[in-house]
Write a protein that holds these residues in place. Structure first.
Motif, short mmCIF file in Angstrom:
data_model
loop_
_atom_site.label_atom_id
_atom_site.label_comp_id
_atom_site.label_asym_id
_atom_site.label_seq_id
_atom_site.Cartn_x
_atom_site.Cartn_y
_atom_site.Cartn_z
N UNK A 126 0.55 -1.64 -0.09
CA UNK A 126 -0.15 -0.14 -0.18
C UNK A 126 0.74 1.13 0.03
N UNK A 127 1.86 1.09 -0.20
CA UNK A 127 2.63 1.63 -0.46
C UNK A 127 2.42 3.43 -0.98
N UNK A 128 1.63 3.44 -2.31
CA UNK A 128 0.89 4.80 -2.92
C UNK A 128 -0.23 5.14 -2.84
N UNK A 129 -1.36 3.60 -1.70
CA UNK A 129 -2.35 4.32 -1.41
C UNK A 129 -2.42 5.42 -0.28
N UNK A 130 -3.60 5.52 -1.04
CA UNK A 130 -4.36 7.14 -0.07
C UNK A 130 -4.87 6.36 1.60
N UNK A 131 -5.24 7.13 2.59
CA UNK A 131 -5.73 6.44 3.75
C UNK A 131 -7.11 6.00 3.58
N UNK A 132 -7.45 7.09 2.63
CA UNK A 132 -9.09 6.47 2.09
C UNK A 132 -8.89 4.72 1.59
N UNK A 133 -7.91 5.00 0.65
CA UNK A 133 -7.96 3.74 0.03
C UNK A 133 -7.44 2.00 1.42
N UNK A 134 -7.33 2.96 2.18
CA UNK A 134 -6.42 1.68 2.65
C UNK A 134 -7.67 1.28 4.47
N UNK A 135 -8.45 2.44 4.23
CA UNK A 135 -9.64 2.79 5.37
C UNK A 135 -10.30 0.56 4.97
N UNK A 136 -10.25 0.30 3.86
CA UNK A 136 -11.22 -1.27 3.39
C UNK A 136 -10.65 -2.04 3.23
N UNK A 137 -9.21 -2.01 3.45
CA UNK A 137 -8.01 -2.89 2.56
C UNK A 137 -8.26 -4.61 4.08
N UNK A 138 -8.49 -5.51 3.55
CA UNK A 138 -8.58 -6.67 3.76
C UNK A 138 -7.56 -7.61 4.77
N UNK A 139 -7.41 -8.40 5.36
CA UNK A 139 -5.81 -9.31 5.64
C UNK A 139 -5.44 -9.79 4.36
N UNK A 140 -6.25 -10.31 3.59
CA UNK A 140 -6.06 -11.22 2.33
C UNK A 140 -5.10 -10.46 1.33
N UNK A 141 -5.56 -8.82 1.39
CA UNK A 141 -4.85 -7.87 0.50
C UNK A 141 -3.39 -7.50 0.62
N UNK A 142 -3.84 -7.21 2.03
CA UNK A 142 -2.38 -6.61 3.21
C UNK A 142 -1.59 -8.08 3.14
N UNK A 143 -1.79 -9.15 2.70
CA UNK A 143 -0.24 -10.15 3.08
C UNK A 143 -0.04 -10.04 2.10
N UNK A 144 -0.58 -9.90 0.69
CA UNK A 144 0.68 -10.13 -0.61
C UNK A 144 2.27 -8.69 -0.54
N UNK A 145 2.95 -9.60 0.01
CA UNK A 145 4.00 -8.24 0.35
C UNK A 145 4.93 -8.12 -1.43
N UNK A 146 5.23 -7.08 -1.90
CA UNK A 146 5.78 -6.94 -3.42
C UNK A 146 7.26 -7.90 -3.37
N UNK A 147 7.48 -8.02 -2.54
CA UNK A 147 9.12 -8.04 -3.00
C UNK A 147 8.99 -9.25 -2.12
N UNK A 148 8.75 -10.23 -0.98
CA UNK A 148 9.06 -11.10 0.51
C UNK A 148 8.48 -12.21 0.56
N UNK A 149 8.39 -13.45 0.71
CA UNK A 149 7.41 -13.79 0.84
C UNK A 149 8.33 -14.83 2.20
N UNK A 150 7.18 -14.27 3.22
CA UNK A 150 6.74 -14.20 4.27
C UNK A 150 5.00 -14.59 5.09
N UNK A 151 5.25 -14.84 6.04
CA UNK A 151 4.26 -15.72 6.81
C UNK A 151 3.19 -14.30 7.05
N UNK A 152 1.75 -14.83 7.53
CA UNK A 152 0.44 -13.78 7.88
C UNK A 152 1.45 -12.15 8.43
N UNK A 153 1.51 -12.98 9.77
CA UNK A 153 1.81 -11.87 11.45
C UNK A 153 2.91 -10.84 10.46
#
Length: 411
Positions: free
Chosen positions: A204-231
């Motif tokens: 969400x590096x370029x997202x506005x706060x308004x866009x981030x307000x509706x983020x789900x856990x599934x969207x938030x776990x999708x890291x652009x570079x690293x493969x990591x656990x959920x937390x």
């Protein structure tokens, strides 16, 4: 200083042992073997000789019993521990006839694993659950490869003191802290001007706060570079991971809060930097692969040969940097607040963040609510006295979780 070394004669013995094909095998344990750090650690061990070179004493995991049992058999572990006491029978059945001992549950099972005579312990249990077993391993003088943030965020001074008294070494595994560890010239510590932690900026590096307000856990776990656990992935998306790394850096490298900087670097090629008083900036670069930092921690002070991707500078072409936006990512501001207040504010911040994270994953609060919950709890516990013993840390952690749950329930 905060990065601690064994006596030089022991260091030389270690170098001799690591470079020779003969000699006894190196005893190690992995606390948190089924997570991303743990699985990568086992891959590094395999690449560097496996059972011929390393004697794996204990592995611990949680509810992924199938993977834990497979790992234990593959590496010939002496003990396998599930932190989920309800999974004890399943693990015992999975390892029946293997000769591998089985234990379960915090604290007993994890502490049993930590007590085994491993020279080197990978501390990769996520969250505060990793603090007690990692401390137990540190108390007996083991070298600690630290991937658990909470040991330093929640109990920094006490943890470093424990390592120092017992004679072990503290070697960071987070890619950022590993990078600093690699380029921090020990005989030039007086000339260190700043520590620069790089951050990818997350999805969400370029997202506005308004866009981030509706983020789900599934969207938030999708890291652009690293493969990591959920937390860790969600922590990266909210930049709480970077916030906790700021607190870690203070304890690891014995620097003042004002010497710690964060810069957003979307490509995740420069893993962190150290700036010196003569204007020089030393950086560690590499493809985003945790096995590099793990391998360095495992064979330190030597470098190992690993099958990881190499940087192709011609294809890379450019590296970008930008200042972090603390309005959109307030976790960074909260970390500075915790560093300024000192005491147990790191423990309080971490406990509140863990509680808020679980509430977010359960869809009880929104993505942006996590930082608001943490700040509210920090403000309500600003007068908590500094820790003198580890029980003070656990008490502050417990109280912060209760208060965070109350704040969440009232939303």
């Amino acid at each position: 200083m905060a990065i601690l070394y064994r006596a030089m004669d022991k260091e030389k013995k270690r170098e001799n042992a690591m470079t020779s094909g003969a000699g006894r095998k190196h005893r190690l344990s992995i606390l948190g073997s089924t997570g991303s750090i743990g699985t990568n650690t086992l891959d590094v061990i395999r690449q560097l000789g496996g059972r011929d070179r390393f004697d794996v004493l204990a592995l611990t995991g949680s509810s992924n019993i199938t993977l834990l049992a497979e790992q234990a058999v593959a590496c010939g572990a002496k003990l396998a521990v599930t932190a989920d006491a309800g999974q004890y029978a399943a693990l015992k059945d999975a390892l029946a006839g293997s000769g591998i001992a089985v234990a379960a549950g915090p604290p007993s099972g994890l502490l049993e694993a930590a007590a085994m005579d491993a020279e080197w312990v990978m501390a990769a249990i996520v969250g505060t659950a990793g603090l007690a077993p990692t401390l137990a391993a540190a108390r007996r003088g083991a070298d600690i490869a630290l991937a658990n943030k909470e040991c330093l965020v929640s109990a920094g001074a006490l943890f470093v003191e424990t390592i120092g008294k017992a004679g072990g070494r503290l070697i960071p595994v987070d890619s950022e802290h590993s990078a600093i560890f690699q380029v921090l010239e020990e005989d030039q510590r007086h000339a260190v001007e700043r520590i620069v932690l790089t951050a990818s900026g997350g999805p969400f590096r370029t997202w506005t706060r308004e866009q981030m307000a509706d983020v789900t856990a599934e969207k938030a776990r999708a890291h652009p570079n690293w493969s990591m656990g959920l937390k860790i992935s969600i922590g990266s998306a909210s930049m709480f991971n970077k916030a906790l790394e700021m607190i870690e850096a203070k304890h690891l490298f014995n620097v003042r809060p004002e010497q710690i900087e964060v810069i957003v670097h979307p490509q995740s090629i420069i893993h962190s930097m150290v700036g010196y008083t003569d204007g020089s900036v030393l950086a560690q670069l590499g493809c985003p692969d945790m096995r590099t930092a793990i391998g360095y921690a495992l064979t330190y002070p030597l470098r190992s040969t690993l099958g990881v991707d190499r940087l192709d500078f011609a294809r890379l072409a450019r590296l970008d940097f930008e200042a972090p936006d603390e309005e959109r990512f307030p976790a960074l501001r909260l970390a500075r607040l915790a560093l300024e207040r000192d005491g147990l504010q790191g423990a309080i911040m971490n406990a509140a963040e863990e509680t808020a994270f679980h509430a977010f994953v359960a869809s009880r609060i929104g993505f942006l609510d996590m930082a608001e919950v943490v700040e509210t709890v920090m403000d309500r516990m600003v007068d908590v006295a500094a820790a003198t013993v580890i029980d003070d840390v656990f008490a502050a952690d417990a109280e912060a979780r209760v208060r965070a749950a109350e704040v969440i329930a009232a939303r």
